[in-house]
Structures are given as structure tokens and as C-alpha cells.
Design a protein around this motif. Structure first.
Motif, PDB file in Angstrom:
ATOM      1  N   SER A 182       0.941  -1.273  -0.061  1.00  0.00           N
ATOM      2  CA  SER A 182      -0.009  -0.080   0.110  1.00  0.00           C
ATOM      3  C   SER A 182       0.746   1.182  -0.106  1.00  0.00           C
ATOM      4  N   THR A 183       0.477   2.285  -0.297  1.00  0.00           N
ATOM      5  CA  THR A 183       1.028   3.752  -0.390  1.00  0.00           C
ATOM      6  C   THR A 183       0.904   4.034   1.203  1.00  0.00           C
ATOM      7  N   VAL A 184       1.769   4.720   1.770  1.00  0.00           N
ATOM      8  CA  VAL A 184       1.675   5.225   2.966  1.00  0.00           C
ATOM      9  C   VAL A 184       1.634   6.502   3.170  1.00  0.00           C
ATOM     10  N   ILE A 185       0.824   7.284   3.661  1.00  0.00           N
ATOM     11  CA  ILE A 185       0.748   8.933   3.844  1.00  0.00           C
ATOM     12  C   ILE A 185       0.615   9.385   5.038  1.00  0.00           C
ATOM     13  N   ASP A 186       1.429  10.227   5.255  1.00  0.00           N
ATOM     14  CA  ASP A 186       1.655  10.857   7.004  1.00  0.00           C
ATOM     15  C   ASP A 186       0.589  11.908   6.875  1.00  0.00           C
ATOM     16  N   CYS A 187      -0.548  11.856   7.625  1.00  0.00           N
ATOM     17  CA  CYS A 187      -1.371  12.757   7.672  1.00  0.00           C
ATOM     18  C   CYS A 187      -1.411  13.665   9.070  1.00  0.00           C
ATOM     19  N   THR A 188      -0.222  13.468   9.612  1.00  0.00           N
ATOM     20  CA  THR A 188      -0.281  14.213  11.018  1.00  0.00           C
ATOM     21  C   THR A 188       0.445  15.689  10.780  1.00  0.00           C
ATOM     22  N   SER A 189       0.755  15.950   9.558  1.00  0.00           N
ATOM     23  CA  SER A 189       0.935  17.524   9.227  1.00  0.00           C
ATOM     24  C   SER A 189       0.229  18.154   8.411  1.00  0.00           C
ATOM     25  N   ASP A 190      -0.064  19.352   8.323  1.00  0.00           N
ATOM     26  CA  ASP A 190      -0.908  20.116   7.448  1.00  0.00           C
ATOM     27  C   ASP A 190      -1.123  19.733   6.082  1.00  0.00           C
ATOM     28  N   VAL A 191       0.250  19.534   5.258  1.00  0.00           N
ATOM     29  CA  VAL A 191       0.354  19.174   4.098  1.00  0.00           C
ATOM     30  C   VAL A 191       0.846  17.729   4.334  1.00  0.00           C
ATOM     31  N   PRO A 192      -0.072  16.834   3.797  1.00  0.00           N
ATOM     32  CA  PRO A 192       0.217  15.327   3.943  1.00  0.00           C
ATOM     33  C   PRO A 192       1.436  15.056   3.204  1.00  0.00           C
ATOM     34  N   VAL A 193       2.338  13.923   3.546  1.00  0.00           N
ATOM     35  CA  VAL A 193       3.379  13.429   2.957  1.00  0.00           C
ATOM     36  C   VAL A 193       3.364  11.896   2.639  1.00  0.00           C
ATOM     37  N   ILE A 194       3.752  11.919   1.259  1.00  0.00           N
ATOM     38  CA  ILE A 194       3.794  10.124   0.985  1.00  0.00           C
ATOM     39  C   ILE A 194       5.023   9.782   1.295  1.00  0.00           C
ATOM     40  N   LEU A 195       5.060   8.568   2.439  1.00  0.00           N
ATOM     41  CA  LEU A 195       6.115   7.925   2.808  1.00  0.00           C
ATOM     42  C   LEU A 195       6.492   6.993   1.733  1.00  0.00           C
ATOM     43  N   ARG A 196       5.686   6.069   1.151  1.00  0.00           N
ATOM     44  CA  ARG A 196       5.808   4.984   0.618  1.00  0.00           C
ATOM     45  C   ARG A 196       5.051   5.002  -0.688  1.00  0.00           C
ATOM     46  N   PRO A 197       5.451   5.055  -2.100  1.00  0.00           N
ATOM     47  CA  PRO A 197       4.685   4.990  -2.981  1.00  0.00           C
ATOM     48  C   PRO A 197       4.040   3.464  -3.168  1.00  0.00           C
ATOM     49  N   GLY A 198       2.793   3.401  -3.642  1.00  0.00           N
ATOM     50  CA  GLY A 198       2.074   2.320  -3.624  1.00  0.00           C
ATOM     51  C   GLY A 198       0.814   2.093  -4.524  1.00  0.00           C
ATOM     52  N   GLY A 199      -0.223   1.303  -4.329  1.00  0.00           N
ATOM     53  CA  GLY A 199      -1.246   1.035  -5.094  1.00  0.00           C
ATOM     54  C   GLY A 199      -2.090   2.501  -5.465  1.00  0.00           C
ATOM     55  N   VAL A 200      -2.306   3.467  -4.612  1.00  0.00           N
ATOM     56  CA  VAL A 200      -2.957   4.527  -4.665  1.00  0.00           C
ATOM     57  C   VAL A 200      -1.757   5.562  -5.239  1.00  0.00           C
ATOM     58  N   THR A 201      -2.050   6.138  -6.377  1.00  0.00           N
ATOM     59  CA  THR A 201      -0.900   6.802  -6.848  1.00  0.00           C
ATOM     60  C   THR A 201      -0.982   8.397  -6.270  1.00  0.00           C
ATOM     61  N   ARG A 202       0.332   9.085  -6.416  1.00  0.00           N
ATOM     62  CA  ARG A 202       0.436  10.497  -6.026  1.00  0.00           C
ATOM     63  C   ARG A 202      -0.838  11.239  -6.813  1.00  0.00           C
ATOM     64  N   GLU A 203      -0.730  10.701  -8.302  1.00  0.00           N
ATOM     65  CA  GLU A 203      -1.930  11.538  -9.125  1.00  0.00           C
ATOM     66  C   GLU A 203      -3.476  11.441  -8.457  1.00  0.00           C
ATOM     67  N   ASP A 204      -3.763  10.232  -7.994  1.00  0.00           N
ATOM     68  CA  ASP A 204      -4.927   9.806  -7.259  1.00  0.00           C
ATOM     69  C   ASP A 204      -4.968  10.841  -6.041  1.00  0.00           C
ATOM     70  N   ILE A 205      -3.969  10.699  -5.298  1.00  0.00           N
ATOM     71  CA  ILE A 205      -4.143  11.447  -4.150  1.00  0.00           C
ATOM     72  C   ILE A 205      -4.437  13.089  -4.232  1.00  0.00           C
ATOM     73  N   GLU A 206      -3.443  13.719  -5.254  1.00  0.00           N
ATOM     74  CA  GLU A 206      -3.518  15.071  -5.494  1.00  0.00           C
ATOM     75  C   GLU A 206      -4.952  15.381  -6.211  1.00  0.00           C
ATOM     76  N   SER A 207      -5.584  14.438  -7.032  1.00  0.00           N
ATOM     77  CA  SER A 207      -6.752  14.925  -7.371  1.00  0.00           C
ATOM     78  C   SER A 207      -7.813  15.208  -6.461  1.00  0.00           C
ATOM     79  N   VAL A 208      -7.593  14.515  -5.202  1.00  0.00           N
ATOM     80  CA  VAL A 208      -8.422  14.769  -4.164  1.00  0.00           C
ATOM     81  C   VAL A 208      -8.086  15.584  -3.103  1.00  0.00           C
TER      82      VAL A 208
END
Ligand code: TXA
Ligand code: MG
Length: 336
Positions: A182-208
Motif C-alpha cells: 500500500s501507499t503510506v501517507i503521513d497525515c499528521t502535518s498540514d500538508v500530507p507526505v507520501i512516505l511510500r509509493p504504492g497502489g494509490v498513486t500520487r496523481e490519485d491523491i492530488e486529485s482529491v
């Protein structure tokens, strides 16, 4: 014990799923399929059971585990707060291959988070996993069900090969789909940080969410402890070839001229262009999930072959290609 469980509509009432869920409730280690890779599960509230996961995998104690849940509503029991951006991600991608890091509530065993005050939570999109989690009604800590340093398992056979005798049971629900973690994303800061790329892509996340940050592996102190370990490396050296078909052809021919046995971990298209057969074909470039789905079993296959060196094709980083290339780079001994 291996429970062979075929796909059907009432997995929650399946006696094998019920038995496996009971074993988890009783502190046993049970491996199960997810949509990404097989996980090695234990009751996340049971410190002794969680300690056994580290033991069975040979996993360093400073590498925290992901907590899997079967109902989204239960997340409030495990984290201090759910910020808006995390809610949006759950709305869009759960159940699915996205692990969200939040501030941990002290509801589970300390060793799950390896002493961090954050925890990674995910709701997997796999009917066997969801049935198991929903029937057991416990949060389940689960890393990938491989021995540390081996490729993650995409079939129950891989789990058996790595962990037979070290764990209590395996729910066999067939081959996993995505094939990468899986994609690992740190949501503890104001701007989330992708820690590990995975099945949900950066493009998917940025579209939201709009623009997010991406952690780089060269960072001095990796935010995701797991990223500092060398992963997925087969016994033979793997060279990741970035120079296209001509570079691949030349490197292949030069090595063979030196008398080396060379494995080619490549797409069908590249094999056709080179005019070679290979036992290590990942799939077609036209179908990226074919490539991702076969990466780990192909890396495992390398270890059964007597090759001096493996030449690996590099792929487009678009979409899930980013995760594929991340894993290939981690498997590679050098990039040429
Ligand atoms: O697809 C997956 O995520 C699979 C399936 C079984 O769910 N699981 C998996 O777990 O890949 P594992 O343990 O192999 O990888 C977990 C990654 C590690 O890199 C770990 O360091 C990171 O997630 N991680 C876990 N908790 C964390 C936290 N609180 N902060 C930062 N990183 C964390
Ligand atoms: Mg792993």
C-alpha cells in the motif's frame, strides 16, 4: 494450518474464516490475503502476539506495523483525531491500498508502533481480509507475510515457503491483485507526505487533496522507518538498466561474451524487440498491473535459477509506475 477459502458471497459466515478469526482473537499468528500482498496478522492489542510477528519475520524492532481495520467507524478508537484531509482520503480510497499515518491513541500494544506516537491504519479492499477483520472484531497488526528482506508474498505458497513452522495459520484466498504494498501517507502535518509509493498513486491523491509532499529515500532520517532497510533483493545481483533497448542489448551481449549467465527481467515487448526468450517476463507494458502483480514472484524465481546477474528493465514512472520503479530500485544492486 492452511485454510483454502474460495471466493463466495457469505465469507463472514464461512466456518474457516470464523476459525481463523478466533485464532487471531486468541493471540495466534494468521496470514491472510489483501489486495496488495499477504499480511501476517496478530491482535494489535496483544503485546505478546505482536512480539511474535517480529520474531517470525526476523523484523527489526524499530520498524512499526500497520493496523488493519474492518470497519471505518472504529478508527476513532485508535487515533487521537482524524483531520479533514484524512477523512477525504478515506472517503475516496478506503477500502483500498492506502495506509494513513495519524496520532496514535494508546489502545494497542506499544510494540505495534515501535515506540512512535503515530500509527498507520488501513482498511484493505479484499473480501477475505474484510471478512476476517469484521468477524474477529479486533484491530489486526499486519506487516507483509515474508521473512524480512525477502520480496513480499503475493500467494499463500510464498507465505508458506517463508514462514512455515513460524506461524499458526494461513488463509489462502488466491493470488493478490496489485502485487505491491500500500501507499503510506503521513497525515499528521498540514500538508500530507507520501512516505511510500504504492497502489494509490500520487496523481490519485492530488486529485482529491491538491499538492502533497513526497518523502525522499535519501533523506537523512527517513520518516518511515521501513524505508531505510534494503528490501526485496534476490541472491543474484540485479542491474536496473535505464538506457533503453540499445543499452539493454549491449549490456546483455557484453556479459554473455564474458561467459556470464544472464537473466532478463523485462516486459514481453522488450523481449520481442531483443528477439530473446526469458523465464523472467513480468508481463506487458500495456497492462501495468500485470507488471506490478508479477514483480515479487519473479524476484523469488530469480533465486531458484543459477544466474550470475539479472538485467531489469526500467519502466515509466507514471501512475503506479512510480511504485514499481521504487521497488525495482530497492531490488537493484546498481543502476546503469
Ligand atoms: O500493503 C501493505 O501495506 C501490506 C499489507 C499486508 O497491508 N503491509 C505492509 O506492511 O506492507 P509492512 O510492515 O511490510 O510495511 C509497513 C510500512 C513500513 O515501511 C513502516 O516503516 C511504515 O509502513 N510505517 C508503519 N507505521 C508507521 C508510522 N507510524 N510512521 C511511519 N511509517 C510507518
Ligand atoms: Mg514488508
Amino acid at each position: 494450518k492452511v485454510w483454502q477459502v474460495n471466493q463466495h458471497e457469505h465469507l463472514m459466515h464461512d466456518p474457516k474464516i470464523k476459525e481463523a478469526a478466533n485464532w487471531l482473537r486468541n493471540g495466534k499468528l494468521v496470514a491472510f490475503p489483501t489486495e496488495t500482498v499477504y499480511g501476517l496478522g496478530a491482535d494489535a492489542t496483544d503485546e505478546r502476539a505482536v512480539a511474535q510477528i517480529f520474531e517470525a519475520k526476523g523484523r527489526p524492532a524499530d520498524n512499526p506495523l500497520i493496523v488493519h481495520i474492518g470497519h471505518r467507524q472504529t478508527i476513532g478508537d485508535y487515533v487521537k483525531k482524524v483531520p479533514d484531509h484524512a477523512t477525504k482520503l478515506m472517503d475516496e480510497f478506503w477500502p483500498g491500498p492506502l495506509t494513513i499515518i495519524l496520532e496514535a491513541e494508546k489502545e494497542f500494544a506499544d510494540n505495534v508502533t515501535a515506540g512512535l506516537d503515530t500509527v498507520g491504519i488501513r482498511m484493505p479492499n479484499n473480501s477475505h481480509a474484510l471478512a476476517l477483520l469484521q468477524v474477529s472484531r479486533i484491530p489486526v497488526a499486519a506487516p507483509s507475510a515474508n521473512r524480512s528482506g525477502k520480496p513480499s508474498p503475493t500467494t499463500a505458497d510464498h507465505v508458506y515457503d517463508d514462514l512455515n513452522g513460524r506461524i499458526d495459520g494461513i488463509v489462502d484466498g488466491g493470488r493478490t491483485g496489485v502485487g505491491l504494498e500500500s501507499t503510506v501517507i503521513d497525515c499528521t502535518s498540514d500538508v500530507p507526505v507520501i512516505l511510500r509509493p504504492g497502489g494509490v498513486t500520487r496523481e490519485d491523491i492530488e486529485s482529491v487533496l491538491g499538492e502533497v509532499e513526497v518523502a525522499h529515500e535519501e533523506d537523512e532520517k527517513p520518516k518511515s522507518p521501513g524505508m531505510k532497510y534494503k528490501h526485496y533483493a534476490p541472491d543474484s545481483p540485479v542491474w536496473l538498466v535505464e538506457g533503453g533497448v540499445e543499452k539493454m542489448r549491449k549490456t546483455y551481449e557484453d556479459l554473455r561474451a564474458e561467459g556470464q549467465t544472464v537473466g532478463l527481467m523485462i516486459s514481453q515487448e522488450l523481449a520481442d524487440e531483443l528477439g530473446v526468450d526469458s523465464e523472467l517476463i513480468l508481463g506487458s507494458r500495456e497492462n501495468v498491473t500485470d507488471l506490478t502483480g508479477h514483480l515479487y514472484d519473479t524476484l523469488r524465481k530469480v533465486d531458484t535459477m543459477a544466474v550470475d546477474v539479472v538485467l531489469a528493465e526500467s519502466f515509466s514512472r507514471e501512475g503506479i509506475g512510480e511504485a514499481l520503479m521504487n521497488r525495482l530500485e530497492r531490488a537493484a544492486t546498481k543502476i546503469i
